[in-house]
Design an enzyme around this catalytic site. Sequence first.
Site, PDB file in Angstrom:
ATOM      1  CD  GLN A  61     -78.102 -46.150   9.878  1.00  0.00           C
ATOM      2  OE1 GLN A  61     -79.018 -46.534  10.593  1.00  0.00           O
ATOM      3  NE2 GLN A  61     -78.157 -45.007   9.221  1.00  0.00           N
ATOM      4  CG  HIS A 120     -73.152 -44.772   7.235  1.00  0.00           C
ATOM      5  ND1 HIS A 120     -73.995 -44.210   8.175  1.00  0.00           N
ATOM      6  CD2 HIS A 120     -73.956 -45.109   6.192  1.00  0.00           C
ATOM      7  CE1 HIS A 120     -75.237 -44.214   7.732  1.00  0.00           C
ATOM      8  NE2 HIS A 120     -75.233 -44.762   6.526  1.00  0.00           N
ATOM      9  CB  CYS A 150     -51.250 -41.415  -0.959  1.00  0.00           C
ATOM     10  SG  CYS A 150     -51.241 -43.123  -1.534  1.00  0.00           S
ATOM     11  CG  ASN A 209     -84.792 -45.739  18.304  1.00  0.00           C
ATOM     12  OD1 ASN A 209     -83.934 -45.616  19.186  1.00  0.00           O
ATOM     13  ND2 ASN A 209     -84.913 -44.888  17.312  1.00  0.00           N
TER      14      ASN A 209
END
Length: 369
Positions: A137, A189, A221, A343
């Site tokens: 993540q 992510h 761009c 954790n």
Amino acid sequence: MTLFLPLEDSPPVSSIPSFVIRPSEPDIQLAKVVKTILKARRIVVICAGISVKAGIPDFRSSEGLFQTLKRDNPKDALSSGKDLFDASVFNTEHKTALFCQMISRLSDLSQAAQPTPFHRLLRSLDDHRRLLRVYTQNIDAIEEKSGLSFGVPEFEGKRGKPRNSTFSEVGDPGPSTAANRTPRCIPLHGTLQQVHCQICTNSFPLNEYLPSLASGVPPECPECTSMEHTRQLVGKRARGVGKLRPSVVLYNEAHKDGEGVGDIVQKDLIGSKGRSGADLLLVVGTSLRVPGTKRMVREFSKAVHSRGSSSKESSPGGDEQAPQQQQQQSSQQQQPLKAIYLNLDFPVPTRDWEGVFDAWLQGDAQTFA
């Protein structure tokens, strides 16, 4: 039932869920966890927050990005720094500017950061062919600095023009060619390595546009700009030039590479082309608040448990007259460990995680590494 195994120097917990048990010999059980990891052959790691020791802030802690962004921008009436990680940041120029500047600062931190002990543990598992996949993540891509191949490959079922890939063919020693085409580490992510156009979707290295992002101005761009110039030369009407945005996944938007990520997850769950799926799940540092990650963890837990134990641990016989609670605890301590959560805090709501994890290693990932 889930074994509760606090690591050295872990802060005490006031209470634990009713299905979490304290084993009579935690050191023996912790050694069993280490042995299980070292003997597994297809480990899937789902992680977050493992870069805090490298100087990259996490998101949800008291000193994480959500709190510090709110504190550092008092005039912007942010309910939380989470507001700057929502797709709505592109609705106003001011929020877009704040978002670009924040991404620029995070990119600087990420480029300066070095792998932590846990990153090096992942590389070691990969070197010994124990690691099937890392789903991270984190958006800092430090896993690539540790030597893991990184990115999301082109989805096999996708049609049309191939996009630029972020996959680097580094450190992927799997024996099959299929595995070698799939990066070892998949960013769930997105990453701070790339920007992409909101119109043509072409991708470009983010560091080439850092000055513009640092000033709070989304760059134009170059592909769209070139195309517009060509259209003008041949007398065609203008279509517009897209703005580049960081290729991180925000709340309330789809992952632009979601099909590719889903394809890899499915193969790792069930196996593919003669290779078995995951045989051990290690979930590290994530609060499991994101629905997609939550589903992934539950599905991988089901998958690894369905494959049973690759090896049986011998254990001393118990007293046949032992109380039922002692017998249940002894039985749990002899069960194979297939899904492990590492954790400081157990995920909430706790009832959602009954039967998912075999052990909760309460502590810091770096301490464990």
